[in-house]
Design a protein around this motif. Structure first.
Motif, mmCIF file in Angstrom:
data_model
loop_
_atom_site.group_PDB
_atom_site.id
_atom_site.type_symbol
_atom_site.label_atom_id
_atom_site.label_comp_id
_atom_site.label_asym_id
_atom_site.label_seq_id
_atom_site.Cartn_x
_atom_site.Cartn_y
_atom_site.Cartn_z
ATOM 1 N N ILE A 1 14.289 5.955 -6.922
ATOM 2 C CA ILE A 1 13.252 5.615 -5.205
ATOM 3 C C ILE A 1 11.991 4.216 -5.737
ATOM 4 C CG2 ILE A 1 11.530 6.786 -3.950
ATOM 5 C CD1 ILE A 1 13.969 9.073 -4.943
ATOM 6 N N ALA A 2 11.083 4.744 -6.849
ATOM 7 C CA ALA A 2 10.482 4.187 -7.224
ATOM 8 C C ALA A 2 10.479 2.427 -7.344
ATOM 9 C CB ALA A 2 9.671 4.068 -8.427
ATOM 10 N N ASN A 3 12.047 1.829 -8.091
ATOM 11 C CA ASN A 3 12.376 0.520 -7.564
ATOM 12 C C ASN A 3 12.975 0.402 -6.422
ATOM 13 O OD1 ASN A 3 13.330 -1.241 -9.556
ATOM 14 N ND2 ASN A 3 15.295 -1.274 -8.140
ATOM 15 N N ASP A 4 13.563 0.728 -5.233
ATOM 16 C CA ASP A 4 13.481 1.105 -3.949
ATOM 17 C C ASP A 4 11.810 0.235 -3.373
ATOM 18 O OD1 ASP A 4 15.443 0.317 -1.232
ATOM 19 O OD2 ASP A 4 14.035 2.331 -0.855
ATOM 20 N N SER B 1 0.570 -9.083 -6.617
ATOM 21 C CA SER B 1 1.598 -7.921 -7.532
ATOM 22 C C SER B 1 2.655 -7.374 -6.958
ATOM 23 C CB SER B 1 0.971 -7.886 -9.121
ATOM 24 O OG SER B 1 0.325 -7.250 -8.481
ATOM 25 N N VAL B 2 3.568 -6.651 -7.237
ATOM 26 C CA VAL B 2 3.908 -5.645 -6.923
ATOM 27 C C VAL B 2 4.994 -4.786 -8.897
ATOM 28 C CG1 VAL B 2 5.617 -4.246 -6.016
ATOM 29 C CG2 VAL B 2 4.942 -5.818 -4.640
ATOM 30 N N VAL C 1 0.371 -1.785 -5.850
ATOM 31 C CA VAL C 1 0.736 -2.980 -5.104
ATOM 32 C C VAL C 1 -0.813 -3.714 -5.056
ATOM 33 C CG1 VAL C 1 0.851 -4.150 -3.059
ATOM 34 C CG2 VAL C 1 2.630 -2.052 -3.802
ATOM 35 N N THR C 2 -0.985 -5.272 -5.490
ATOM 36 C CA THR C 2 -2.220 -5.642 -5.990
ATOM 37 C C THR C 2 -2.007 -7.306 -5.169
ATOM 38 O OG1 THR C 2 -2.615 -4.947 -8.292
ATOM 39 C CG2 THR C 2 -3.769 -6.905 -7.636
ATOM 40 N N THR C 3 -3.015 -6.920 -4.481
ATOM 41 C CA THR C 3 -3.508 -7.863 -3.249
ATOM 42 C C THR C 3 -4.018 -8.835 -3.562
ATOM 43 O OG1 THR C 3 -5.793 -7.090 -2.266
ATOM 44 C CG2 THR C 3 -3.863 -6.509 -1.218
ATOM 45 N N GLY C 4 -4.678 -9.989 -3.070
ATOM 46 C CA GLY C 4 -4.902 -11.581 -3.928
ATOM 47 C C GLY C 4 -6.194 -11.012 -2.806
ATOM 48 N N ASN C 5 -7.486 -11.907 -3.361
ATOM 49 C CA ASN C 5 -8.622 -12.033 -3.446
ATOM 50 C C ASN C 5 -8.938 -12.267 -1.973
ATOM 51 O OD1 ASN C 5 -9.531 -10.272 -5.110
ATOM 52 N ND2 ASN C 5 -9.796 -12.594 -6.318
ATOM 53 N N ILE C 6 -9.596 -11.844 -0.955
ATOM 54 C CA ILE C 6 -10.003 -12.482 0.599
ATOM 55 C C ILE C 6 -11.410 -11.933 0.562
ATOM 56 C CG2 ILE C 6 -8.098 -11.923 1.791
ATOM 57 C CD1 ILE C 6 -9.452 -9.739 2.792
ATOM 58 N N ASN D 1 -1.894 2.636 -4.867
ATOM 59 C CA ASN D 1 -0.586 3.362 -6.161
ATOM 60 C C ASN D 1 -0.373 4.349 -5.512
ATOM 61 O OD1 ASN D 1 -2.206 2.358 -8.755
ATOM 62 N ND2 ASN D 1 -4.288 2.357 -7.817
ATOM 63 N N PHE D 2 0.877 3.921 -5.925
ATOM 64 C CA PHE D 2 2.110 4.709 -5.483
ATOM 65 C C PHE D 2 2.381 6.065 -6.602
ATOM 66 C CE2 PHE D 2 2.345 1.837 -2.672
ATOM 67 C CZ PHE D 2 1.328 2.425 -1.483
ATOM 68 N N LYS D 3 2.578 7.453 -6.798
ATOM 69 C CA LYS D 3 3.344 7.887 -8.121
ATOM 70 C C LYS D 3 4.750 8.648 -6.901
ATOM 71 C CE LYS D 3 4.485 10.291 -11.677
ATOM 72 N NZ LYS D 3 4.607 9.540 -13.118
#
Length: 93
Positions: free
Chosen positions: A9-12, A32-33, A42-47, A86-88
């Motif tokens: 599920i995490a891979n999906d 990145s994910v 999940v990390t976003t770029g800077n704004i 962050n997801f678990k």
């Protein structure tokens, strides 16, 4: 629930994360994910230039909402910001 299934599920989830939307209108690039077992980050770029954050949405590849958070956060316009979600994946009890 079987740990291998939770990792599946995490891979999906990892491959479905597509777009981050700030305040309902501004798209933020995903930097990145990454997945580690049943955890996904999940990390976003800077704004820059954001003065207020009212909501943050993570959408899948079809534009459907994965998660949405509502806040009321004021920020100095000169500050550069990024987000880390962050997801678990866990089984039910």
């Amino acid at each position: 629930m079987n740990n291998e299934y939770l990792e599946r599920i995490a891979n999906d989830l990892q491959f479905r994360c597509s777009t981050v939307v700030l305040n309902g209108i501004q798209t933020i690039p995903i930097h990145s994910v990454q997945r580690n077992g049943s955890s996904v980050v999940v990390t976003t770029g800077n704004i820059k230039g954001i003065e207020n954050i009212s909501s943050l949405k993570l959408l899948d590849e079809t534009g459907k909402k994965i998660v949405e958070k509502s806040v009321n956060l004021n920020i100095e316009k000169s500050k550069s910001i990024s987000f880390k979600l962050n997801f678990k994946v866990k089984g039910g009890e």
